[in-house]
Design a protein around this motif. Structure first.
Motif, PDB file in Angstrom:
ATOM      1  N   LEU A   1      14.090   1.434  -4.339  1.00 17.01           N
ATOM      2  CA  LEU A   1      13.313   2.674  -4.312  1.00 17.01           C
ATOM      3  C   LEU A   1      12.984   3.048  -2.880  1.00 17.01           C
ATOM      4  O   LEU A   1      13.134   2.224  -1.965  1.00 17.01           O
ATOM      5  CB  LEU A   1      12.044   2.554  -5.180  1.00 17.01           C
TER       6      LEU A   1
ATOM      7  N   CYS B   1       7.182  -1.769   0.626  1.00 20.70           N
ATOM      8  CA  CYS B   1       6.468  -2.232  -0.578  1.00 20.70           C
ATOM      9  C   CYS B   1       6.785  -3.707  -0.816  1.00 20.70           C
ATOM     10  O   CYS B   1       7.781  -4.223  -0.341  1.00 20.70           O
ATOM     11  CB  CYS B   1       6.831  -1.383  -1.800  1.00 20.70           C
TER      12      CYS B   1
ATOM     13  N   GLU C   1       6.656   6.295 -13.857  1.00 16.06           N
ATOM     14  CA  GLU C   1       6.961   5.097 -13.058  1.00 16.06           C
ATOM     15  C   GLU C   1       5.934   4.793 -11.978  1.00 16.06           C
ATOM     16  O   GLU C   1       5.979   3.724 -11.396  1.00 16.06           O
ATOM     17  CB  GLU C   1       8.379   5.175 -12.453  1.00 16.06           C
ATOM     18  N   HIS C   2       5.004   5.680 -11.701  1.00 18.35           N
ATOM     19  CA  HIS C   2       4.067   5.412 -10.605  1.00 18.35           C
ATOM     20  C   HIS C   2       2.768   4.760 -11.049  1.00 18.35           C
ATOM     21  O   HIS C   2       1.980   4.330 -10.220  1.00 18.35           O
ATOM     22  CB  HIS C   2       3.758   6.698  -9.830  1.00 18.35           C
TER      23      HIS C   2
ATOM     24  N   ASN D   1      -9.928  -5.148  -9.414  1.00 22.91           N
ATOM     25  CA  ASN D   1      -9.588  -3.734  -9.257  1.00 22.91           C
ATOM     26  C   ASN D   1     -10.372  -2.811 -10.188  1.00 22.91           C
ATOM     27  O   ASN D   1      -9.799  -2.025 -10.955  1.00 22.91           O
ATOM     28  CB  ASN D   1      -8.071  -3.536  -9.454  1.00 22.91           C
TER      29      ASN D   1
ATOM     30  N   GLY E   1      12.639   3.372  -9.984  1.00 27.13           N
ATOM     31  CA  GLY E   1      13.643   3.552  -8.941  1.00 27.13           C
ATOM     32  C   GLY E   1      14.974   4.009  -9.497  1.00 27.13           C
ATOM     33  O   GLY E   1      15.067   4.505 -10.620  1.00 27.13           O
TER      34      GLY E   1
ATOM     35  N   GLY F   1       3.653  -5.831  -5.651  1.00 21.26           N
ATOM     36  CA  GLY F   1       3.261  -4.446  -5.964  1.00 21.26           C
ATOM     37  C   GLY F   1       4.249  -3.812  -6.928  1.00 21.26           C
ATOM     38  O   GLY F   1       3.866  -3.102  -7.862  1.00 21.26           O
TER      39      GLY F   1
ATOM     40  N   GLY G   1       1.822   2.606  -3.053  1.00 19.33           N
ATOM     41  CA  GLY G   1       1.637   3.186  -4.391  1.00 19.33           C
ATOM     42  C   GLY G   1       1.188   4.631  -4.285  1.00 19.33           C
ATOM     43  O   GLY G   1       0.555   5.024  -3.304  1.00 19.33           O
TER      44      GLY G   1
ATOM     45  N   GLY H   1      -5.049  -9.716 -13.343  1.00 18.09           N
ATOM     46  CA  GLY H   1      -4.794 -10.974 -12.644  1.00 18.09           C
ATOM     47  C   GLY H   1      -4.061 -10.663 -11.350  1.00 18.09           C
ATOM     48  O   GLY H   1      -3.628  -9.529 -11.135  1.00 18.09           O
TER      49      GLY H   1
ATOM     50  N   ALA I   1      -4.285   0.831  -4.989  1.00 22.06           N
ATOM     51  CA  ALA I   1      -4.610  -0.251  -4.051  1.00 22.06           C
ATOM     52  C   ALA I   1      -5.740   0.131  -3.091  1.00 22.06           C
ATOM     53  O   ALA I   1      -6.075  -0.629  -2.189  1.00 22.06           O
ATOM     54  CB  ALA I   1      -3.360  -0.634  -3.251  1.00 22.06           C
TER      55      ALA I   1
ATOM     56  N   GLU J   1      -1.335  -3.194 -12.672  1.00 22.12           N
ATOM     57  CA  GLU J   1      -1.892  -2.652 -11.423  1.00 22.12           C
ATOM     58  C   GLU J   1      -3.077  -3.472 -10.900  1.00 22.12           C
ATOM     59  O   GLU J   1      -4.073  -2.929 -10.429  1.00 22.12           O
ATOM     60  CB  GLU J   1      -2.273  -1.173 -11.604  1.00 22.12           C
TER      61      GLU J   1
ATOM     62  N   ASN K   1       0.833  -1.221   0.000  1.00 23.90           N
ATOM     63  CA  ASN K   1       0.000   0.000   0.000  1.00 23.90           C
ATOM     64  C   ASN K   1       0.863   1.266   0.000  1.00 23.90           C
ATOM     65  O   ASN K   1       0.537   2.240   0.671  1.00 23.90           O
ATOM     66  CB  ASN K   1      -0.957  -0.016   1.199  1.00 23.90           C
TER      67      ASN K   1
HETATM   68  P1  FAD Z   1       0.496  -1.322  -3.567  1.00 25.80           P
HETATM   69  O1  FAD Z   1       0.531   0.135  -3.334  1.00 25.80           O
HETATM   70  O2  FAD Z   1      -0.088  -2.155  -2.494  1.00 25.80           O
HETATM   71  O3  FAD Z   1      -0.267  -1.627  -4.928  1.00 25.80           O
HETATM   72  C1  FAD Z   1       0.033  -0.942  -6.110  1.00 25.80           C
HETATM   73  C2  FAD Z   1      -0.841  -1.495  -7.251  1.00 25.80           C
HETATM   74  O4  FAD Z   1      -0.465  -2.830  -7.561  1.00 25.80           O
HETATM   75  C3  FAD Z   1      -2.322  -1.558  -6.911  1.00 25.80           C
HETATM   76  O5  FAD Z   1      -3.053  -1.298  -8.065  1.00 25.80           O
HETATM   77  C4  FAD Z   1      -2.519  -2.997  -6.459  1.00 25.80           C
HETATM   78  O6  FAD Z   1      -3.845  -3.449  -6.678  1.00 25.80           O
HETATM   79  C5  FAD Z   1      -1.549  -3.733  -7.343  1.00 25.80           C
HETATM   80  N1  FAD Z   1      -0.970  -4.936  -6.742  1.00 25.80           N
HETATM   81  C6  FAD Z   1      -0.236  -5.023  -5.599  1.00 25.80           C
HETATM   82  N2  FAD Z   1       0.187  -6.289  -5.418  1.00 25.80           N
HETATM   83  C7  FAD Z   1      -0.303  -7.018  -6.461  1.00 25.80           C
HETATM   84  C8  FAD Z   1      -0.215  -8.390  -6.842  1.00 25.80           C
HETATM   85  N3  FAD Z   1       0.461  -9.270  -6.119  1.00 25.80           N
HETATM   86  N4  FAD Z   1      -0.852  -8.787  -7.978  1.00 25.80           N
HETATM   87  C9  FAD Z   1      -1.540  -7.912  -8.727  1.00 25.80           C
HETATM   88  N5  FAD Z   1      -1.655  -6.597  -8.409  1.00 25.80           N
HETATM   89  C10 FAD Z   1      -1.043  -6.163  -7.298  1.00 25.80           C
HETATM   90  N6  FAD Z   1       7.827   3.937  -7.527  1.00 25.80           N
HETATM   91  C11 FAD Z   1       8.754   3.860  -8.485  1.00 25.80           C
HETATM   92  O7  FAD Z   1       8.473   3.296  -9.543  1.00 25.80           O
HETATM   93  N7  FAD Z   1       9.998   4.398  -8.320  1.00 25.80           N
HETATM   94  C12 FAD Z   1      10.358   5.012  -7.182  1.00 25.80           C
HETATM   95  O8  FAD Z   1      11.484   5.499  -7.072  1.00 25.80           O
HETATM   96  C13 FAD Z   1       9.413   5.077  -6.127  1.00 25.80           C
HETATM   97  N8  FAD Z   1       9.726   5.638  -4.963  1.00 25.80           N
HETATM   98  C14 FAD Z   1       8.806   5.662  -3.968  1.00 25.80           C
HETATM   99  C15 FAD Z   1       9.181   6.230  -2.755  1.00 25.80           C
HETATM  100  C16 FAD Z   1       8.281   6.283  -1.712  1.00 25.80           C
HETATM  101  C17 FAD Z   1       8.708   6.905  -0.396  1.00 25.80           C
HETATM  102  C18 FAD Z   1       6.965   5.771  -1.889  1.00 25.80           C
HETATM  103  C19 FAD Z   1       5.983   5.807  -0.780  1.00 25.80           C
HETATM  104  C20 FAD Z   1       6.597   5.200  -3.094  1.00 25.80           C
HETATM  105  C21 FAD Z   1       7.496   5.150  -4.148  1.00 25.80           C
HETATM  106  N9  FAD Z   1       7.167   4.592  -5.375  1.00 25.80           N
HETATM  107  C22 FAD Z   1       8.119   4.525  -6.365  1.00 25.80           C
HETATM  108  C23 FAD Z   1       5.823   4.102  -5.670  1.00 25.80           C
HETATM  109  C24 FAD Z   1       5.819   2.601  -5.980  1.00 25.80           C
HETATM  110  O9  FAD Z   1       4.931   2.291  -7.024  1.00 25.80           O
HETATM  111  C25 FAD Z   1       5.491   1.730  -4.871  1.00 25.80           C
HETATM  112  O10 FAD Z   1       6.210   2.058  -3.726  1.00 25.80           O
HETATM  113  C26 FAD Z   1       5.617   0.206  -5.100  1.00 25.80           C
HETATM  114  O11 FAD Z   1       6.114  -0.241  -6.342  1.00 25.80           O
HETATM  115  C27 FAD Z   1       4.256  -0.372  -4.933  1.00 25.80           C
HETATM  116  O12 FAD Z   1       4.349  -1.549  -4.201  1.00 25.80           O
HETATM  117  P2  FAD Z   1       3.271  -1.892  -3.086  1.00 25.80           P
HETATM  118  O13 FAD Z   1       3.546  -3.296  -2.661  1.00 25.80           O
HETATM  119  O14 FAD Z   1       3.215  -0.887  -2.022  1.00 25.80           O
HETATM  120  O15 FAD Z   1       1.936  -1.882  -3.957  1.00 25.80           O
END
Ligand code: FAD
Ligand code: ZN
Length: 475
Positions: free
Chosen positions: A132, A138, A425-426, A462, A150, A142, A75, A203, A80, A199, A73
């Protein structure tokens, strides 16, 4: 089936401990990092393995009940956050299953925290390069689902490039086992690609085979001060032409971003004496422990100084000095938060156009919001800039934030006119769906809709994310 019957069926299938309905316990799954959205959901379910994920999806598919997968969570686009959907959290699926140091692969469950994946690779004497700011919370699922970028993309690629195989639970509950650990496999369509960056709309990624690299044994970090973004880009070119094979990060900060970091974050101190219009953080790494990276860095920086691409530079002489330079870069998002309201853009343009974009973008936003302060930083080597705007000094925060959408539009139009992307990238999530409708090529949108319809005809995975409002969503 109504929602109460569905929850009872989920409890019967998973056990009551794996189904959370208490509103307090659900809180963290409904919050969103930036406070842009507040989620609503009848339950959070926490499967222990792929079989349970499959059972959950089958029950939800039968009930036509929507599901949103949640990783860490973290993203930044609200992807999410549930909008009435059941939250499927993968946090219990956090096993590192195997590391093959000869094949240079690692098999993991999707709920593994990224930092744990990195550590498991290191323990086995190899390297997983995705890195990242959110890596401590994360999850790899995700990261793959957002195709995260990153700081190491210019050497190792995006998350998409770091995967060889996937296991995915489909919208009807079937499990696709594509967990191949092959570098060569041309047997038809590359199905895993569909789920990377989707996202969670096509799947649920439950397991992955990740691509590893030899462990870097030598490292050198430097910070250079430049007179302009144009000089910063020229420096990148010089470094790439002299040392591409050891260059592992090239990060840009404008003068204001570095000022803010030093103002608000105690650990952030510039090692350079003077102030500069732009800064570039360079990192060299090599698997050869005898590689003299400091000498190479010195030679490259001397050349850049001679051709006036840089005004000054410092090379870290120790691990802590290198960490301190990285701390400056990493402090920027937090420093920006402390300075007041921010309007954010995560954009990319061809690398050759980064400096031009920064100039035109600065003019554009200053004209629209006099006194606005541009806090631009990011991955200059990938053409990806976090083009963030800090409110003018003394301005009303809410009045400034009310300009978010119009400002986004103007900046995104500029980016598109330079053949760039409005989300580098987000991802798109909920936040950028309207921009998808406005800016994405209609043929691409049509193909995306076709895929969504084919893989999730009931629109239970989603819903209301990625695809524009009214398309493949329930609005
Ligand atoms: P979530 O936030 O939980 O989910 C993101 C999305 O993926 C949602 O749509 C969710 O439904 C889906 N999802 C999650 N898990 C699955 C799964 N297993 N199967 C299918 N769908 C799924 N991003 C970058 O690209 N580069 C960066 O440098 C970067 N820096 C960041 C720095 C900070 C401090 C923060 C807070 C965020 C940063 N991000 C960056 C954002 C980045 O996208 C997320 O941190 C990370 O990739 C998401 O992973 P998460 O597990 O938290 O996913
Ligand atoms: Zn970034």
């Amino acid at each position: 089936m109504n929602v109460h019957a569905l929850i009872a069926a989920l409890e019967a299938a998973l056990g009551t401990k794996a189904v959370v309905t208490d509103s307090k316990a659900m809180g963290a799954y409904l919050d969103e990092m930036r406070g842009l959205y507040r989620g609503v959901s009848p339950a959070v379910v926490k499967p222990a393995n792929t079989k349970e994920v499959s059972e959950i999806v089958k029950l939800c598919a039968n009930a036509k009940a929507p599901l949103v997968v949640q990783g860490g969570n973290t993203g930044l686009v609200g992807g999410a956050v549930p909008d009435g959907a059941i939250v499927l959290s993968l946090e219990r699926m956090n096993r590192i299953e195997a590391v093959d140091a000869i094949n240079l692969t690692m098999t993991v469950e999707a709920g593994c925290i990224l930092a744990n994946v990195q550590a498991a690779a290191e323990d086995a004497g190899v390297y997983f390069p995705l890195s990242l700011g959110a890596e401590g919370s994360c999850q790899i699922g995700g990261n793959l689902s957002t195709n995260a970028g990153g700081i190491h993309v210019l050497r190792y690629g995006n998350a998409r490039d770091l995967v060889l195989g996937l296991e995915v639970v489909l919208a009807d509950g079937r499990v696709w086992n594509g967990l191949r650990a092959l570098r060569k496999d041309n047997t038809g369509y590359d199905l895993k690609s569909l789920f990377l960056g989707a996202e969670g709309t096509l799947g649920i990624i439950t397991r992955a085979v990740l691509r590893l690299y030899p462990q870097p044994k030598a490292k050198c970090v430097a910070l250079a001060g430049c007179g302009s973004a144009t000089d910063a880009l020229a420096l990148f070119q010089t470094v790439r032409s002299r040392a591409a094979e050891v260059l592992s990060a090239c990060e840009y900060l404008n003068g204001f971003a570095l000022d803010l970091a030093q103002k608000h974050v105690e650990a952030a101190k510039s090692p350079l004496e003077g102030r500069h219009e732009a800064y570039v953080l360079l990192e060299f790494t090599s698997a050869d422990m005898d590689a003299d990276l400091n000498a190479r860095m010195e030679a490259v920086l001397a050349e850049a100084l001679e051709s006036t691409q840089i005004e000054d530079a410092v090379i870290a002489q120790s691990g802590p000095q290198a960490d301190a330079i990285w701390a400056l870069r990493e402090a920027v998002p937090e420093a920006q938060r402390q300075e007041g309201g921010s309007i954010k853009h995560d954009v990319s343009v061809p690398v050759s156009k980064v400096a031009e974009f920064l100039g035109l973008g600065a003019e554009l936003v200053e004209k629209r919001i006099p006194g606005v302060r541009l806090c631009a930083f990011g991955h200059i080597g990938d053409g990806n800039i976090h083009f963030n705007l800090t409110q003018p000094e003394g301005a009303d925060k809410q009045a400034f934030l009310d300009l978010w959408q119009d400002t986004n539009r103007a900046v995104h139009d500029l980016v598109l006119s330079m053949n760039g992307s409005f989300s580098a990238e987000h991802g798109v999530g909920r936040l950028k769906r309207k921009e998808m409708a406005r800016l994405k090529n209609p043929v691409e949108l049509d193909l995306m809709r076709t895929l969504k319809q084919a893989l999730d005809p009931q629109n239970i995975l989603n819903p209301g994310k990625v695809l524009p409002p009214g398309e493949g969503s329930q609005e």
